[in-house]
Design an enzyme around this catalytic site. Structure first.
Site, PDB file in Angstrom:
ATOM      1  CB  CYS A 146      43.189  42.383  45.087  1.00 25.65           C
ATOM      2  SG  CYS A 146      44.905  41.735  45.537  1.00 25.65           S
ATOM      3  CG  HIS A 175      65.927  52.957  44.044  1.00 27.88           C
ATOM      4  ND1 HIS A 175      66.533  52.392  44.963  1.00 27.88           N
ATOM      5  CD2 HIS A 175      66.446  54.320  44.248  1.00 27.88           C
ATOM      6  CE1 HIS A 175      67.352  53.143  45.564  1.00 27.88           C
ATOM      7  NE2 HIS A 175      67.146  54.047  45.307  1.00 27.88           N
TER       8      HIS A 175
HETATM    9  C1  RB5 Z   1      39.901  37.597  47.289  1.00 24.73           C
HETATM   10  O1  RB5 Z   1      39.169  37.170  48.252  1.00 24.73           O
HETATM   11  C2  RB5 Z   1      41.284  37.551  47.443  1.00 24.73           C
HETATM   12  O2  RB5 Z   1      41.832  36.315  47.043  1.00 24.73           O
HETATM   13  C3  RB5 Z   1      42.020  38.630  46.416  1.00 24.73           C
HETATM   14  O3  RB5 Z   1      41.501  39.924  46.766  1.00 24.73           O
HETATM   15  C4  RB5 Z   1      43.418  38.651  46.480  1.00 24.73           C
HETATM   16  O4  RB5 Z   1      43.644  39.058  47.838  1.00 24.73           O
HETATM   17  C5  RB5 Z   1      44.119  37.914  45.747  1.00 24.73           C
HETATM   18  O5  RB5 Z   1      45.396  37.770  45.709  1.00 24.73           O
END
Ligand code: RB5
Length: 145
Positions: free
Chosen positions: A67, A100
């Site tokens: 993400c 680990h």
């Molecule tokens: C998306 O904008 C962002 O909030 C997501 O990808 C992530 O970083 C959340 O933890």
């Protein structure tokens, strides 16, 4: 049994996902891309973490989640008992997550880690064995399978 790699992201991780997918293909690794296909729509990281976690119950699977920061995916996927997800930033943390912690999911923040470092982390994650020994009882104390 052949290793199966599952990979997913949210919109904030889709570019790094496509870089990693290209490398998995080039390396002939058996993988499933769980989406999303592009960053056109905003999606929610818990949905993609759940998709991946629910398929991680199959034997001999490893997961890759991305993400924007890696934090959301990390929190979301570690809610599942059978997951040991490691948010990594460099080759050392990628290697240690296997040696680990016997991590079965590696997590990246696309906005924080360079593409070449991420590729090298994936390669280490897929090939580094768990060291067992004193580390076994520690992961058993996590109460996860
Ligand atoms: C998306 O904008 C962002 O909030 C997501 O990808 C992530 O970083 C959340 O933890």
């Amino acid at each position: 049994m052949t290793l199966k790699v599952l990979i997913a992201s949210d919109h904030g991780g889709v570019n790094l996902k496509s870089v990693i997918v290209r490398q998995l293909k080039a390396d002939g690794i058996n993988f499933i891309d769980l989406g999303p296909k592009n960053a056109d729509n905003s999606v929610d990281y818990p949905d993609y973490a759940a998709k991946l976690a629910n398929l991680m119950t199959q034997s001999n699977t490893k997961g890759i989640l991305i993400c924007g920061s890696g934090i959301g995916m990390s929190i979301a996927v570690n809610r599942y008992d059978w997951i040991r997800g490691a948010l990594v930033h460099d080759e050392t943390t990628a290697r240690l997550s296997r040696e680990h912690n016997d991590a079965n999911v590696i997590i990246f923040g696309e906005r924080l880690v360079g593409e070449l470092i991420a590729l090298s982390c994936v390669s280490l994650f897929l090939k580094t064995p768990f060291l067992e020994g004193r580390h076994r009882k520690r992961i058993e104390k996590l109460g996860k399978s």
